[in-house]
Design a protein around this motif. Structure first.
Motif, PDB file in Angstrom:
ATOM      1  N   PHE A  95       4.419   6.723  -0.929  1.00 21.61           N
ATOM      2  CA  PHE A  95       5.716   7.328  -1.197  1.00 21.61           C
ATOM      3  C   PHE A  95       6.144   8.130   0.023  1.00 21.61           C
ATOM      4  O   PHE A  95       5.685   9.255   0.235  1.00 21.61           O
ATOM      5  N   HIS A  96       7.008   7.538   0.848  1.00 20.80           N
ATOM      6  CA  HIS A  96       7.459   8.196   2.074  1.00 20.80           C
ATOM      7  C   HIS A  96       8.971   8.023   2.247  1.00 20.80           C
ATOM      8  O   HIS A  96       9.432   7.389   3.222  1.00 20.80           O
ATOM      9  N   PRO A  97       9.756   8.605   1.341  1.00 22.75           N
ATOM     10  CA  PRO A  97      11.213   8.483   1.460  1.00 22.75           C
ATOM     11  C   PRO A  97      11.781   9.107   2.722  1.00 22.75           C
ATOM     12  O   PRO A  97      12.927   8.824   3.085  1.00 22.75           O
ATOM     13  N   ILE A  98      10.997   9.932   3.419  1.00 20.07           N
ATOM     14  CA  ILE A  98      11.496  10.550   4.650  1.00 20.07           C
ATOM     15  C   ILE A  98      11.827   9.504   5.704  1.00 20.07           C
ATOM     16  O   ILE A  98      12.626   9.754   6.622  1.00 20.07           O
ATOM     17  N   MET A  99      11.247   8.300   5.596  1.00 16.82           N
ATOM     18  CA  MET A  99      11.555   7.248   6.560  1.00 16.82           C
ATOM     19  C   MET A  99      13.030   6.879   6.543  1.00 16.82           C
ATOM     20  O   MET A  99      13.556   6.348   7.525  1.00 16.82           O
ATOM     21  N   ALA A 100      13.716   7.171   5.438  1.00 16.36           N
ATOM     22  CA  ALA A 100      15.142   6.839   5.341  1.00 16.36           C
ATOM     23  C   ALA A 100      15.982   7.604   6.359  1.00 16.36           C
ATOM     24  O   ALA A 100      17.082   7.153   6.714  1.00 16.36           O
ATOM     25  N   VAL A 101      15.489   8.750   6.851  1.00 19.29           N
ATOM     26  CA  VAL A 101      16.284   9.519   7.808  1.00 19.29           C
ATOM     27  C   VAL A 101      16.399   8.791   9.145  1.00 19.29           C
ATOM     28  O   VAL A 101      17.236   9.157   9.977  1.00 19.29           O
ATOM     29  N   LEU A 102      15.571   7.756   9.363  1.00 21.83           N
ATOM     30  CA  LEU A 102      15.648   6.981  10.602  1.00 21.83           C
ATOM     31  C   LEU A 102      16.723   5.902  10.532  1.00 21.83           C
ATOM     32  O   LEU A 102      17.042   5.279  11.553  1.00 21.83           O
ATOM     33  N   ALA A 103      17.285   5.661   9.344  1.00 24.18           N
ATOM     34  CA  ALA A 103      18.255   4.578   9.178  1.00 24.18           C
ATOM     35  C   ALA A 103      19.449   4.676  10.129  1.00 24.18           C
ATOM     36  O   ALA A 103      19.860   3.659  10.712  1.00 24.18           O
ATOM     37  N   PHE A 127       8.559  -6.844  -2.289  1.00 24.13           N
ATOM     38  CA  PHE A 127       7.677  -5.675  -2.344  1.00 24.13           C
ATOM     39  C   PHE A 127       8.442  -4.418  -1.949  1.00 24.13           C
ATOM     40  O   PHE A 127       8.846  -4.252  -0.795  1.00 24.13           O
ATOM     41  N   ASN A 128       8.632  -3.506  -2.905  1.00 19.66           N
ATOM     42  CA  ASN A 128       9.273  -2.223  -2.631  1.00 19.66           C
ATOM     43  C   ASN A 128       8.225  -1.279  -2.054  1.00 19.66           C
ATOM     44  O   ASN A 128       7.218  -0.969  -2.700  1.00 19.66           O
ATOM     45  N   ILE A 129       8.456  -0.812  -0.838  1.00 20.67           N
ATOM     46  CA  ILE A 129       7.453  -0.018  -0.129  1.00 20.67           C
ATOM     47  C   ILE A 129       7.150   1.300  -0.826  1.00 20.67           C
ATOM     48  O   ILE A 129       6.068   1.880  -0.640  1.00 20.67           O
ATOM     49  N   LEU A 161       9.808  19.130   3.112  1.00 19.75           N
ATOM     50  CA  LEU A 161       9.866  17.922   3.928  1.00 19.75           C
ATOM     51  C   LEU A 161       8.499  17.243   4.014  1.00 19.75           C
ATOM     52  O   LEU A 161       8.413  16.008   4.024  1.00 19.75           O
ATOM     53  N   LEU A 162       7.441  18.024   4.080  1.00 23.53           N
ATOM     54  CA  LEU A 162       6.096  17.433   4.091  1.00 23.53           C
ATOM     55  C   LEU A 162       5.840  16.618   2.822  1.00 23.53           C
ATOM     56  O   LEU A 162       5.211  15.552   2.881  1.00 23.53           O
ATOM     57  N   LEU A 163       6.329  17.093   1.686  1.00 28.28           N
ATOM     58  CA  LEU A 163       6.120  16.358   0.437  1.00 28.28           C
ATOM     59  C   LEU A 163       6.809  15.007   0.454  1.00 28.28           C
ATOM     60  O   LEU A 163       6.420  14.099  -0.300  1.00 28.28           O
ATOM     61  N   LEU A 164       7.817  14.853   1.313  1.00 28.52           N
ATOM     62  CA  LEU A 164       8.534  13.582   1.406  1.00 28.52           C
ATOM     63  C   LEU A 164       7.907  12.631   2.415  1.00 28.52           C
ATOM     64  O   LEU A 164       8.343  11.488   2.546  1.00 28.52           O
ATOM     65  N   VAL A 165       6.884  13.105   3.140  1.00 26.79           N
ATOM     66  CA  VAL A 165       6.234  12.274   4.152  1.00 26.79           C
ATOM     67  C   VAL A 165       5.293  11.276   3.510  1.00 26.79           C
ATOM     68  O   VAL A 165       5.254  10.098   3.866  1.00 26.79           O
ATOM     69  N   HIS A 209       4.009   4.990  12.206  1.00 20.63           N
ATOM     70  CA  HIS A 209       3.487   5.366  10.896  1.00 20.63           C
ATOM     71  C   HIS A 209       4.242   6.583  10.394  1.00 20.63           C
ATOM     72  O   HIS A 209       4.676   7.432  11.178  1.00 20.63           O
ATOM     73  N   GLU A 210       4.374   6.675   9.059  1.00 26.59           N
ATOM     74  CA  GLU A 210       5.105   7.811   8.491  1.00 26.59           C
ATOM     75  C   GLU A 210       4.446   9.147   8.795  1.00 26.59           C
ATOM     76  O   GLU A 210       5.117  10.188   8.817  1.00 26.59           O
TER      77      GLU A 210
END
Length: 461
Positions: A51-59, A44-46, A151-155, A121-122
């Motif tokens: 759609f929250h690609p901003i989570m990638a900044v936590l990597a 399952f691709n999240i 940045l909000l649009l990526l949340v 949560h995102e």
């Protein structure tokens, strides 16, 4: 907040949904893999969910400490950053004393406490970004407004409506081009994400979160209902009573002052999305849903207080300090057990957040018995403790062979997912498939597959 979040993890109060899911997702990003979350289903691709690609900044945080508790710390840090913008916004309108007290009141607010009482949560990213956007609007700092909006649009996909409103507010002064561009760009982005990007990553091939059946089957149907039958929309907004109770909890501590500020318009999309939804979990005071509304309403309140002068400002300030600072602090100190449902940080005051029970020890025992590098179906409360070392799946959402089942029979269901499979269902299926009980601690049991031959390369975390 970070301390409280870590105590929840230690007491097995965090869940596979959402902490376990985001632990799987951020770990995948950290290893430069697609953000697959086995807890949501095999492969399952999240990004096909929300759609929250901003989570990638936590990597990069996982390069420091590969652990779900890093996400809890990051969320607390995001909320802490938001206080900087609240302070800056308030300081332009009020004296340092009043600005400081209202910032403390914001941080003590029950909506923020509710957010840290529900894993990760995102939407946590939206809290400082919303504060930054409103502060930028207030200072007419266009570049910062654009940065915060992007940045909000990526949340999350629904932030498109918020950015559109930010654009409308910006368009109230010249030059209006930027505001109108934000409106048009956010609308186009919302369509792109929900009609193209999410369906692309989703196995279902469409956006799965249309939760407004009373309004119609799609956006067009909802607009038609809103135009032709506004009474239905109004009825949905206030029934059942839980909805307006939530509104009172949000507005009364702020003395209803947000009602006379245009800044409060930014809260409308959040409230409409929740109260028109058919999902009861969105209507109340629990979880993270009220945090983005809170930051908007608090800033609107500060704006209103800043408009008045003299004794009126002092009176409003004193009343707000009483409702936002004195009342919650007094409640957490004098009656922590009674206020914990709304102010969970009270558990830090009475010490219950640091207690260890026999059941917690049983859960820890079973988690320790699960080998690293295996595939396991786990109870929701155990999942986030296993995701750092195993591929953890949700019962009913996986078809791949599992090495182990970790089940807490004291829990009625294994997961908060809609399938609502019971622990008894999982136990009966596992025993029927030949799984053997290899460990038991109180009500928590561990079953091993008859075909298990040790950890394999097929089950890396």
């Amino acid at each position: 907040m970070a301390t409280y979040s870590l105590t929840r993890y230690a007491q097995f109060l965090t869940a596979g949904h959402d902490l376990g899911i985001f632990d799987q997702v951020v770990r995948a990003y950290a290893h430069f893999r697609a953000p697959v979350a086995p807890l949501k289903g095999d492969g399952f691709n999240i990004l096909g969910d929300h759609f929250h690609p901003i989570m990638a900044v936590l990597a990069p945080l996982y390069w420091i400490w590969d652990d779900p508790r890093m996400l809890l710390l990051a969320q607390s840090a995001l909320l802490a950053v938001s206080t900087v913008f609240v302070w800056r916004f308030a300081r332009r309108r009020l004296t340092p004393g009043w600005a400081g007290l209202l910032t403390v009141g914001y941080a003590l607010g029950w909506p923020l406490q509710g957010m840290v009482n529900f894993d990760v949560h995102e939407v946590a990213f939206a809290i400082p970004l919303l504060a930054w956007a409103v502060d930028s609007l207030d200072r007419r700092a266009d570049r910062e407004l654009v940065a915060a909006s992007v940045l909000l649009l990526l949340v999350r996909e629904d932030m498109g409506a918020i950015v559109a409103l930010l654009g409308l507010l910006r368009a109230t002064w010249r030059p209006r081009r930027l505001g109108l561009a934000l409106v048009a760009g956010s609308a186009a982005w919302l369509v792109l994400v929900t009609a193209v990007l999410i369906p692309h990553f989703s196995r279902a091939g469409h956006y799965a979160y249309w939760d407004f059946p009373a309004l119609g089957p799609d956006v067009g149907g909802a607009l038609h209902t809103a135009i032709t039958d506004p009474a239905t929309v109004l009825r949905l907004l206030v029934t059942p009573d839980q909805k307006w109770h939530t509104m009172l909890f949000l507005l009364v501590p702020l003395l209803l002052l947000p009602l006379v500020s245009t800044r409060s318009l930014l809260a409308v999309p959040f409230l409409l999305e929740r109260f028109l939804s058919a999902r009861p979990a969105l209507w109340g005071t629990s979880f993270h849903y009220n945090a983005p509304v809170w930051i908007v309403l608090l800033l609107a309140t500060v704006e209103v207080v800043g408009r008045v002068q003299g004794w009126r400002r002092r009176a409003l300030g004193a009343a707000l300090v009483a409702t936002l600072v004195v009342a919650p602090v007094a409640g957490m100190i004098t009656a922590p057990a009674r206020v914990q449902s709304l102010l969970p940080l009270a558990r830090l005051v009475d010490g219950s957040a640091f207690q260890t029970s026999a059941h917690i020890q049983d859960q820890a025992t079973i988690v320790a018995r699960v080998p690293a590098g295996v595939c396991v179906v786990a109870d929701d409360r155990l999942a986030s403790h296993l995701t750092p070392k195993d591929v953890v799946a949700t019962f009913g959402l996986t078809s791949r062979p599992q090495d182990f089942y970790a089940i807490d029979l004291s829990q009625p269901v294994l997961s908060v997912e809609p399938n609502q499979k019971t622990t008894t269902d999982a136990l009966e299926l596992a025993l029927g498939a030949g799984y053997k009980v290899v460990a038991r601690a109180g009500t928590v049991i561990l079953l091993q597959s008859p075909d298990y031959a040790g950890p394999t390369a097929a089950c890396p975390p």
